[in-house]
Motif scaffolding. Structure first.
Motif, short mmCIF file in Angstrom:
data_model
loop_
_atom_site.label_atom_id
_atom_site.label_comp_id
_atom_site.label_asym_id
_atom_site.label_seq_id
_atom_site.Cartn_x
_atom_site.Cartn_y
_atom_site.Cartn_z
N GLN A 61 43.53 35.78 41.37
CA GLN A 61 42.94 37.09 41.69
C GLN A 61 41.81 37.43 40.72
O GLN A 61 40.78 37.97 41.10
CB GLN A 61 44.01 38.19 41.66
CG GLN A 61 43.41 39.56 41.98
CD GLN A 61 44.46 40.64 42.16
OE1 GLN A 61 45.60 40.37 42.47
NE2 GLN A 61 44.06 41.88 41.96
N ALA A 62 42.01 37.08 39.44
CA ALA A 62 41.00 37.41 38.43
C ALA A 62 39.80 36.48 38.50
O ALA A 62 38.79 36.71 37.85
CB ALA A 62 41.61 37.37 37.04
N GLY A 63 39.93 35.39 39.25
CA GLY A 63 38.82 34.45 39.33
C GLY A 63 38.80 33.43 38.21
O GLY A 63 37.82 32.72 38.03
N ASN A 189 40.72 32.85 45.59
CA ASN A 189 40.07 34.06 45.09
C ASN A 189 39.10 34.61 46.13
O ASN A 189 38.46 33.86 46.86
CB ASN A 189 39.32 33.72 43.79
CG ASN A 189 38.48 34.88 43.30
OD1 ASN A 189 37.28 34.96 43.59
ND2 ASN A 189 39.10 35.79 42.57
#
Lengths: 211, 415
Positions: A61-63, A189
């Motif tokens: 999710q944060a990449g 992502n």
């Protein structure tokens, strides 16, 4: 541009993930060694990152990773904002509500005490499920050996992931209700899914064995 | 470092302060964006942070969802705006109803959303947005996308992808394939959750010919160029008119010189339910969240009594700032600054002259014990001392760099 960053879960899905990656043509042997590396760049420039299973959605999710392999159970519990791209069809198991094999105290607890006490690692899954089925629940969050809870009256039952059912049986428990079926999923992502669309789709095809 | 004393110093979940360097960088980003928005003839508006909940709620079928709510003195429910598009739509519909149109408006502001429990998410989102009200069709959509592109590149973003889709395209394909209503609800839910596995499962369960089933299963994963439109139309001729419009949009963007940075993304799903046509997201490969998002919401203004087609976008300034910071480069690149010893008392006139020449002057008293410490804390590299009518510039270690006769000479030295 560097290769894709792939987040691989250490834990129950680790072996299956490596097997799938090998079948897809990646040399992942550096991840298998005893003093295994947490991070490793393969000759084709793909970067493999290994983390705890529950951390995979966080990285993706944060990449910090473009894609990840993760159980549906973790996705249901964490509800991350990522693309769930493909069912990899390994690591199959069931999320169940289980109670003692000789006696199911659920009905009694609901009738007399108003709510049922449930021990679980999956508090969100359990809360959603009991809410959906119209029953009040008191959740006890535990971090391991969930099967123990009903044996010592910490809880009336448990919500947990079951593969073969052996652990349940050994602890005198039986699955009463199935909540959902779980298996390994490929997640991506949100940004990578667009800006590296072709590479990610190619990787997904390799991992699912699709044409 | 002082020992923290717990709750007394803590901020609410999802809230945070901005310190000078961050605030200055943001100010520069804002002024770059303002320049680009000005250049397209957009004009700035502002709406209040607090509004009546039922006014905003009435604009959206599904309601506002999570928001900070409070009561006014008479007990009416107020809301901290969770989004700025709806308030701006209200503003345009009510205050600019007589405007011949199209209305070109932009705004800078904060939207507020309670962070979900356990998720470290900002409760306050700094946004810059633009709305084009009273214009429809591919040309209007193209202007807005070009404006977004120019705004982000003007702010300094090097590598940019703008993903565009159209809600109507998916709808037309589902119409064309005769997908029943109940199934569409389920498909919509899967798409909103970005759950392509669930979408494929539902699609595979429908009695469709092979080619149609295959297209439907892949639909939300289709991303690329105009060739996608041909693929869709070949299987679902009902989608032809939407495909034509989308093709025209891509064509216009190509002519605007930004075709290489635009991709078609059929499955793009927006978090707000008011979108009715174009949907878009802007991405930098450096950050894991969209820099900007938006789309067309032709039915929103009608809720405020003045139906007009509208299209808009909102840039998340914090994500944009993070992308720029990761991209490297000089950041705030501050104007030359100096600590002037005596700038608070003995040399007020000199301080004024330097400021007039564009130098940032932080004044300290003539007997200040450690002007270098102040300079260091504020990021100035130089200290200026007046001795026997000479202006002496030193670095923070006290090394004398220049001995000047005039303020102008000092400015040259600082530059």
């Amino acid at each position: 541009v560097a290769g894709l960053r792939v987040c691989v879960p250490r834990g129950a899905l680790f072996e299956g993930s490596l097997e799938r990656l090998r079948a897809a043509g990646f040399d992942v042997s550096p991840l298998e060694d005893v003093g295994r590396k947490l991070i490793f760049r393969s000759p084709d420039d793909t970067l493999f990152i290994t983390t705890r299973p529950t951390d995979v959605p966080t990285y993706v999710q944060a990449g910090a990773a473009d894609v990840g392999i993760v159980g549906k159970d973790v996705l249901r519990e964490r509800d991350p904002d990522v693309y769930e791209m493909a069912d990899l069809r390994f690591g199959e198991c069931r999320m169940v509500y289980a109670t003692g094999a000789d006696h199911d105290p659920t009905r009694d607890a609901l009738d007399r005490l108003g709510s049922v006490r449930v021990a679980t690692k999956y508090t969100r899954v359990a809360r959603d499920y009991f809410e959906r089925t119209g029953r009040q629940v008191e959740l006890v969050k535990v971090n391991g050996s969930v099967e123990l809870a009903p044996l010592v009256d910490l809880a009336d039952g448990i919500v947990d992931l079951v593969a073969t059912g052996t652990t349940l049986r050994e602890n005198g428990l039986v699955a009463r209700e199935e909540i959902f079926e779980s298996s390994a999923r490929l997640i991506a992502n949100r940004v990578s899914h667009k800006v590296r669309a072709a590479e990610i789709d190619a990787l997904a095809a390799r991992l699912t064995g699709a044409p | 470092v002082t020992e923290p004393r717990g709750i007394a110093r803590r901020l609410p979940e999802g809230a945070r302060d901005s310190l000078p360097t961050e605030a200055e960088e943001l100010r520069q980003i804002e002024s770059a964006l303002r320049r680009e928005l000005d250049a397209y003839g957009y004009r700035e508006v502002a709406t209040p942070v607090l509004e009546y909940a039922d006014v905003l709620e009435g604009a959206i079928d599904q309601g506002l969802g999570d928001a900070f709510r409070l009561f006014d003195a008479s007990g009416r429910v107020m809301v901290l705006r969770p989004d700025i598009t709806v308030p701006v739509s209200r503003l345009v519909a009510t205050r600019l109803a007589e405007h011949p149109g199209p209305v070109r408006a932009f705004y800078f502001g904060r939207a507020f959303r309670p962070p979900p429990p356990g998720a470290p998410q900002a409760a306050e989102v700094r946004q810059a947005g633009a709305e084009l009200v009273g214009a429809s069709g591919p040309a209007a959509d193209a202007e807005l996308i070009a404006l977004l592109h120019r705004s982000l590149t003007g702010a300094g973003i090097g590598d940019l992808t703008i993903a565009v889709g159209d809600i109507a395209l998916t709808e037309a394909v589902l119409d064309g394939l005769g997908v029943p209503r109940e199934t569409r609800v389920l498909l919509g839910r899967a798409l909103a959750a970005r759950n392509l596995v669930e979408w494929q499962r539902i699609a595979a369960g429908l009695p469709l010919p092979a080619a149609a089933g295959d297209l439907l299963g892949r639909l939300p994963a289709l991303r690329g160029g105009p060739e996608i439109l041909e693929r869709v139309c070949a299987v679902a001729p009902a989608a032809e008119s939407v495909c034509d419009t989308t093709g025209e949009l891509l064509d216009l963007l190509g002519r605007a010189g930004i075709g290489a940075d635009v991709m078609l993304d059929v499955g793009i799903a927006r978090d707000w339910p008011y979108y009715s046509g174009l949907v878009l997201e802007a991405h930098s490969p450096l950050v894991g969240a969209p820099l900007a998002a938006g789309g067309r919401y032709d039915l929103l203004a009608e809720r405020f009594g003045a139906p007009r087609p509208s299209v808009g976008f909102a840039i998340d300034l914090d994500v944009l700032h993070r992308a720029l910071a990761l991209q490297g480069g000089n950041g705030a690149g501050s104007a030359p600054g100096v600590v002037l010893v005596g700038g608070l008392d003995a040399h007020l006139e000199l301080a004024g002259r330097l400021r007039g020449l564009g130098v940032r002057v932080a004044g300290v008293a003539a007997d200040h014990p450690d002007p270098s410490a102040l300079a260091r804390a504020d990021g100035w590299a130089r200290v200026l001392v007046v001795r026997d009518d000479r202006l002496i510039v030193s670095d923070l270690d006290g090394t004398r760099l220049a001995d000047c006769a005039s303020a102008e000479e000092v400015v040259r030295w600082l530059a």
